[in-house]
Design a protein around this motif. Structure first.
Motif, mmCIF file in Angstrom:
data_model
loop_
_atom_site.group_PDB
_atom_site.id
_atom_site.type_symbol
_atom_site.label_atom_id
_atom_site.label_comp_id
_atom_site.label_asym_id
_atom_site.label_seq_id
_atom_site.Cartn_x
_atom_site.Cartn_y
_atom_site.Cartn_z
ATOM 1 N N LEU A 285 -14.626 6.440 4.044
ATOM 2 C CA LEU A 285 -14.838 5.461 4.582
ATOM 3 C C LEU A 285 -13.814 4.051 3.835
ATOM 4 C CD1 LEU A 285 -15.634 3.419 6.956
ATOM 5 C CD2 LEU A 285 -18.026 3.065 5.873
ATOM 6 N N GLY A 286 -14.223 4.363 2.652
ATOM 7 C CA GLY A 286 -13.729 3.557 1.898
ATOM 8 C C GLY A 286 -11.777 4.057 1.656
ATOM 9 N N LEU A 287 -11.514 4.646 1.540
ATOM 10 C CA LEU A 287 -10.139 5.342 1.500
ATOM 11 C C LEU A 287 -9.460 4.731 2.742
ATOM 12 C CD1 LEU A 287 -9.927 8.607 -0.152
ATOM 13 C CD2 LEU A 287 -8.891 6.403 -1.051
ATOM 14 N N THR A 288 -10.405 4.767 3.901
ATOM 15 C CA THR A 288 -10.178 5.394 5.373
ATOM 16 C C THR A 288 -9.922 3.091 5.751
ATOM 17 O OG1 THR A 288 -10.805 6.641 6.279
ATOM 18 C CG2 THR A 288 -10.203 4.647 8.138
ATOM 19 N N ALA A 289 -11.069 2.364 5.168
ATOM 20 C CA ALA A 289 -10.732 0.398 4.812
ATOM 21 C C ALA A 289 -9.831 0.193 4.202
ATOM 22 C CB ALA A 289 -12.109 0.125 4.854
ATOM 23 N N ALA A 290 -9.701 1.217 2.957
ATOM 24 C CA ALA A 290 -8.709 0.411 2.170
ATOM 25 C C ALA A 290 -7.029 0.534 2.394
ATOM 26 C CB ALA A 290 -8.800 0.635 1.102
ATOM 27 N N ALA A 291 -6.850 1.340 3.706
ATOM 28 C CA ALA A 291 -5.711 1.960 3.588
ATOM 29 C C ALA A 291 -5.359 0.618 5.371
ATOM 30 C CB ALA A 291 -5.544 3.568 4.493
ATOM 31 N N ALA A 292 -6.146 0.344 6.247
ATOM 32 C CA ALA A 292 -6.212 -0.163 6.917
ATOM 33 C C ALA A 292 -5.841 -1.976 6.484
ATOM 34 C CB ALA A 292 -7.154 -0.998 8.374
ATOM 35 N N LEU A 293 -6.682 -1.987 5.113
ATOM 36 C CA LEU A 293 -5.734 -3.432 4.327
ATOM 37 C C LEU A 293 -3.878 -3.380 4.587
ATOM 38 C CD1 LEU A 293 -8.379 -3.990 2.750
ATOM 39 C CD2 LEU A 293 -7.985 -4.636 3.993
ATOM 40 N N VAL A 294 -3.361 -2.072 3.998
ATOM 41 C CA VAL A 294 -1.793 -2.019 3.986
ATOM 42 C C VAL A 294 -1.145 -2.782 4.910
ATOM 43 C CG1 VAL A 294 0.149 -0.955 3.422
ATOM 44 C CG2 VAL A 294 -2.510 -0.536 2.470
ATOM 45 N N PRO A 295 -1.563 -2.537 6.157
ATOM 46 C CA PRO A 295 -0.620 -3.038 7.111
ATOM 47 C C PRO A 295 -1.196 -4.539 7.975
ATOM 48 C CG PRO A 295 -1.981 -1.624 8.653
ATOM 49 C CD PRO A 295 -1.747 -1.292 6.952
ATOM 50 N N ALA A 296 -2.597 -4.622 7.175
ATOM 51 C CA ALA A 296 -3.029 -5.904 7.654
ATOM 52 C C ALA A 296 -2.218 -7.226 6.856
ATOM 53 C CB ALA A 296 -4.291 -6.251 7.509
ATOM 54 N N LEU A 297 -2.116 -7.060 5.692
ATOM 55 C CA LEU A 297 -1.597 -7.859 4.339
ATOM 56 C C LEU A 297 -0.556 -8.805 4.905
ATOM 57 C CD1 LEU A 297 -2.476 -9.545 2.334
ATOM 58 C CD2 LEU A 297 -1.524 -7.476 0.881
ATOM 59 N N PRO A 298 0.464 -7.655 5.669
ATOM 60 C CA PRO A 298 2.026 -8.576 5.762
ATOM 61 C C PRO A 298 1.207 -9.254 7.096
ATOM 62 C CG PRO A 298 2.255 -5.862 5.710
ATOM 63 C CD PRO A 298 0.894 -5.922 5.868
ATOM 64 N N LEU A 299 0.499 -9.098 7.801
ATOM 65 C CA LEU A 299 0.086 -9.738 9.234
ATOM 66 C C LEU A 299 -0.865 -11.111 8.571
ATOM 67 C CD1 LEU A 299 -1.183 -8.100 11.427
ATOM 68 C CD2 LEU A 299 0.530 -8.578 11.668
ATOM 69 N N LEU A 300 -1.345 -11.401 7.435
ATOM 70 C CA LEU A 300 -1.814 -12.634 6.710
ATOM 71 C C LEU A 300 -1.068 -13.156 5.981
ATOM 72 C CD1 LEU A 300 -5.456 -11.155 5.240
ATOM 73 C CD2 LEU A 300 -5.138 -12.750 6.928
ATOM 74 N N VAL A 301 -0.382 -12.651 5.351
ATOM 75 C CA VAL A 301 0.753 -13.821 4.817
ATOM 76 C C VAL A 301 2.355 -14.272 5.497
ATOM 77 C CG1 VAL A 301 3.170 -13.076 2.907
ATOM 78 C CG2 VAL A 301 1.194 -12.246 2.829
ATOM 79 N N ALA A 302 2.586 -13.674 7.383
ATOM 80 C CA ALA A 302 2.861 -14.222 7.899
ATOM 81 C C ALA A 302 2.436 -15.059 8.559
ATOM 82 C CB ALA A 302 3.990 -13.694 8.792
ATOM 83 N N PHE A 303 0.759 -14.780 8.887
ATOM 84 C CA PHE A 303 0.170 -15.917 9.342
ATOM 85 C C PHE A 303 -0.512 -16.546 8.506
ATOM 86 C CE2 PHE A 303 0.348 -12.873 13.029
ATOM 87 C CZ PHE A 303 0.690 -12.824 13.895
ATOM 88 N N GLY A 304 -0.353 -16.993 7.861
ATOM 89 C CA GLY A 304 -1.120 -17.401 6.875
ATOM 90 C C GLY A 304 -0.677 -19.668 6.775
ATOM 91 N N PRO A 305 -0.159 -19.184 7.091
ATOM 92 C CA PRO A 305 0.665 -20.662 7.027
ATOM 93 C C PRO A 305 -0.077 -21.420 8.140
ATOM 94 C CG PRO A 305 2.489 -20.151 5.835
ATOM 95 C CD PRO A 305 1.819 -19.063 6.223
ATOM 96 N N GLY A 306 0.853 -20.786 9.093
ATOM 97 C CA GLY A 306 0.082 -22.010 10.103
ATOM 98 C C GLY A 306 -1.292 -21.739 10.407
ATOM 99 N N LEU A 307 -2.460 -20.498 10.124
ATOM 100 C CA LEU A 307 -3.515 -20.740 9.794
ATOM 101 C C LEU A 307 -4.194 -22.385 9.228
ATOM 102 C CD1 LEU A 307 -4.990 -17.258 10.042
ATOM 103 C CD2 LEU A 307 -5.065 -18.827 11.676
ATOM 104 N N THR A 308 -3.095 -22.202 8.313
ATOM 105 C CA THR A 308 -3.475 -23.217 6.969
ATOM 106 C C THR A 308 -3.217 -24.806 7.377
ATOM 107 O OG1 THR A 308 -3.616 -22.165 4.844
ATOM 108 C CG2 THR A 308 -3.010 -24.372 4.526
ATOM 109 N N ALA A 309 -2.523 -24.375 8.549
ATOM 110 C CA ALA A 309 -1.662 -25.740 9.145
ATOM 111 C C ALA A 309 -2.372 -26.259 10.657
ATOM 112 C CB ALA A 309 -0.172 -25.605 9.730
#
Length: 311
Positions: A285-309
């Protein structure tokens, strides 16, 4: 442009680190299904980084793209990503990445068309060698028996999938070994491994110099076989599955000192006989969850400035 650069850096970092980490890890042999998921997440993360960087670079370079990209966004979000500069760096990055996206799409389309052509050719050959008898109903899955001097069994996917077995395999395999081979092939079909292999071949063919895509192709061929072996061994036992693999492949030159280096059958047999225990559920479960963070991180980076605004 800063967010676009961060995404490119993140994609490059993922492309370098992921294959090295997975190549050195010992657990993928024990958990091939989890390893398949981790590899897919790593490749998806790289592609997301490149795709999002392309969009944000184009939005920085051209007002027309910026207007369409941020049209649904609330007021103030577009300003969080900086002004339209129209500089050569943003435009050049967007054009190069767009060209890469078009090339990837073309290679994927070519691979899908080739796979369909191979399936049609194999089906046509089967109809010639094993035609339907008058009144025969093939059913949802047709089992085809072919005359052949070499043991073999394979799955032909499609709208009416077919499971093919040669007469030599029937003569060679004893007891439940044939059932294990059929379960192995059905494991490929249920998990849609063919589509995964098509994507891996398309990416490695489009960018053969990119290590992560080449490693993705190589590992997919190995891991899908291990995953199908596990499907068969859970139903019919590891020893039965290992003996079935030996029976099917002992005449193919994959055993012994002169076996080709790309032959993985001996390692698969050794793995089945070793019966190494699986990882704990928590570890999986830990490996599965950690792997899911890899494609989630680019989304957080891309949407970060907009969410902050918006806060």
């Amino acid at each position: 442009m800063m967010v676009s650069a961060v995404l490119l850096l993140l994609g490059a970092l993922t492309a370098v680190v992921a294959p090295r980490w997975l190549g050195r890890a010992a657990w993928p042999e024990r958990e091939p299904v989890v390893a398949l998921w981790v590899w897919q997440c790593a490749v998806a993360g790289v592609l997301l980084c490149l795709g999002l960087s392309m969009l944000l670079s184009a939005a920085t370079a051209w007002q027309a793209v910026r207007g369409r990209l941020f049209a649904p966004a609330p007021h103030g979000v577009a300003e969080a990503y900086g002004p339209v500069t129209g500089g050569p760096w943003a435009a050049g990055t967007a054009v190069v990445l767009a060209g890469g996206a078009v090339w990837t799409g073309a290679m994927l389309t070519r691979e899908v068309l080739r796979a369909r052509a191979r399936r049609r050719a194999r089906r046509s050959e089967l109809l010639v060698r094993a035609p339907l008898l008058p009144g025969e109903d093939p059913g949802p899955v047709r089992l085809v028996l072919l005359e052949g001097e070499r043991p073999g069994a394979w799955w032909v996917p499609g709208a009416a999938p077919q499971l093919v077995v040669t007469t030599a395999a029937l003569n060679r395999l004893k007891g439940r070994q044939l059932d294990a081979v059929l379960a192995h092939e059905q494991g490929h079909a249920v998990a849609r491994h063919e589509w995964l292999l098509n994507c891996a071949r398309a990416l490695s063919g489009a960018f053969p110099q990119v290590r992560v895509f080449a490693a993705f192709r190589d590992e997919m061929h190995h891991l899908v076989e291990l995953a199908a072996d596990d499907v068969a061994s859970r139903r019919f036992g590891r020893l039965t599955t290992a003996l079935a693999l030996v029976g099917l492949n002992e005449d193919r030159g994959v055993f012994g000192p002169y076996a080709p280096p790309e032959a993985h059958v001996p390692q698969r047999v050794t793995r089945l006989l070793a019966a190494t225990p699986r990882l704990s559920p928590g570890h999986r479960l830990g490996l599965t969850a950690a792997a899911a963070l890899v494609p989630a991180l680019p989304l957080l980076v891309a949407f970060g400035p907009g969410l902050t605004a918006l806060t």
